[in-house]
Design a protein around this motif. Sequence first.
Motif, short mmCIF file in Angstrom:
data_model
loop_
_atom_site.label_atom_id
_atom_site.label_comp_id
_atom_site.label_asym_id
_atom_site.label_seq_id
_atom_site.Cartn_x
_atom_site.Cartn_y
_atom_site.Cartn_z
N ALA A 189 0.86 -1.19 0.00
CA ALA A 189 0.00 0.00 0.00
C ALA A 189 0.89 1.23 0.00
CB ALA A 189 -0.92 0.01 1.22
N ARG A 190 0.48 2.24 -0.74
CA ARG A 190 1.25 3.48 -0.87
C ARG A 190 0.44 4.63 -0.27
NH1 ARG A 190 6.36 5.75 -2.26
NH2 ARG A 190 5.98 7.87 -2.96
N PHE A 191 1.09 5.43 0.60
CA PHE A 191 0.46 6.59 1.20
C PHE A 191 1.23 7.83 0.78
CE2 PHE A 191 -0.26 2.93 3.96
CZ PHE A 191 -1.64 2.94 4.10
N ASP A 192 0.60 8.66 -0.05
CA ASP A 192 1.27 9.85 -0.57
C ASP A 192 1.17 11.00 0.42
OD1 ASP A 192 1.97 8.66 -2.99
OD2 ASP A 192 0.02 9.11 -3.88
N PHE A 193 2.23 11.80 0.49
CA PHE A 193 2.22 13.00 1.30
C PHE A 193 1.43 14.10 0.58
CE2 PHE A 193 6.64 11.46 2.75
CZ PHE A 193 6.08 10.69 3.75
N PRO A 194 0.90 15.07 1.34
CA PRO A 194 0.15 16.17 0.68
C PRO A 194 0.99 16.92 -0.34
CG PRO A 194 -0.21 16.19 3.07
CD PRO A 194 0.88 15.18 2.81
N GLU A 195 2.31 17.03 -0.09
CA GLU A 195 3.23 17.65 -1.03
C GLU A 195 4.61 17.04 -0.82
OE1 GLU A 195 4.38 21.57 1.66
OE2 GLU A 195 2.93 21.76 0.04
N PRO A 196 5.48 17.07 -1.83
CA PRO A 196 6.82 16.48 -1.67
C PRO A 196 7.58 17.17 -0.54
CG PRO A 196 6.33 16.93 -3.98
CD PRO A 196 5.24 17.59 -3.20
N VAL A 197 8.34 16.39 0.22
CA VAL A 197 9.13 16.93 1.32
C VAL A 197 10.57 17.16 0.84
CG1 VAL A 197 7.67 15.81 3.02
CG2 VAL A 197 9.74 14.67 2.26
N GLY A 198 11.22 18.16 1.42
CA GLY A 198 12.57 18.50 0.98
C GLY A 198 13.65 18.18 1.98
N ASP A 199 13.25 17.83 3.23
CA ASP A 199 14.24 17.54 4.25
C ASP A 199 13.58 16.77 5.39
OD1 ASP A 199 12.77 19.48 5.67
OD2 ASP A 199 14.15 21.08 5.08
#
Length: 210
Positions: free
Chosen positions: A183-193
């Motif tokens: 199962a894949r859970f996507d973040f609301p937006e890409p994280v940078g750190d």
Amino acid sequence: MFLLVPADSPVARAAAHAQDDDVTAVMEITDVAPVSVPHRIRGRAWVAGWLTAVRDQDEHCAASRLLAERHPAGPAPGADWALLRLEVGEAFADDLWGEAHVEPEEFAAAAADPLARHEAELLQHLAAAHTEQLRSLCALLEDEGENDEGEATCPAWDSITPLSLDRFGLRVRLRSDASVWDARFDFPEPVGDITGLRRAMHHLFEAAAS
């Protein structure tokens, strides 16, 4: 791509005696999950091109500095190690996200995921210290259930293990006696750190809890 190989290895000898770019080579990369899960190989990639020894002194120094920067604990080019260059002709990846053919220009322009260096440690920490929070993610799946207290459960799955983590999200592997499923859970937006990752994981677990 710069490669550091034992000076007495067959590939180093072949490159040392090559005329121009007449040594073709294929490098196979295997990606293994840093946590114990069934079917642990997450993907493979192949990079094909032409192999030469780095003889130009300026290029040798620049490549040595790059290797020292990226891998400070690794060996330095010297009597026991040969520095080679693989001029990329094409690349191909086959992993959990699908298959892709990569052109040399795309390969050269690609940037490493900001979490790549930390992924193994982060996944191991999640697996060891956040089992209950990981199981709570079942509430975000379509086939979740509830126990007598109204809490989300994974009735069909005996275990849930973090499998991969990148700037876009978290993938887990669910296992039962009969099957294995991701199962894949996507973040609301890409994280940078790492700071952004903490916020994203907090948001994910909050969503599961609510």
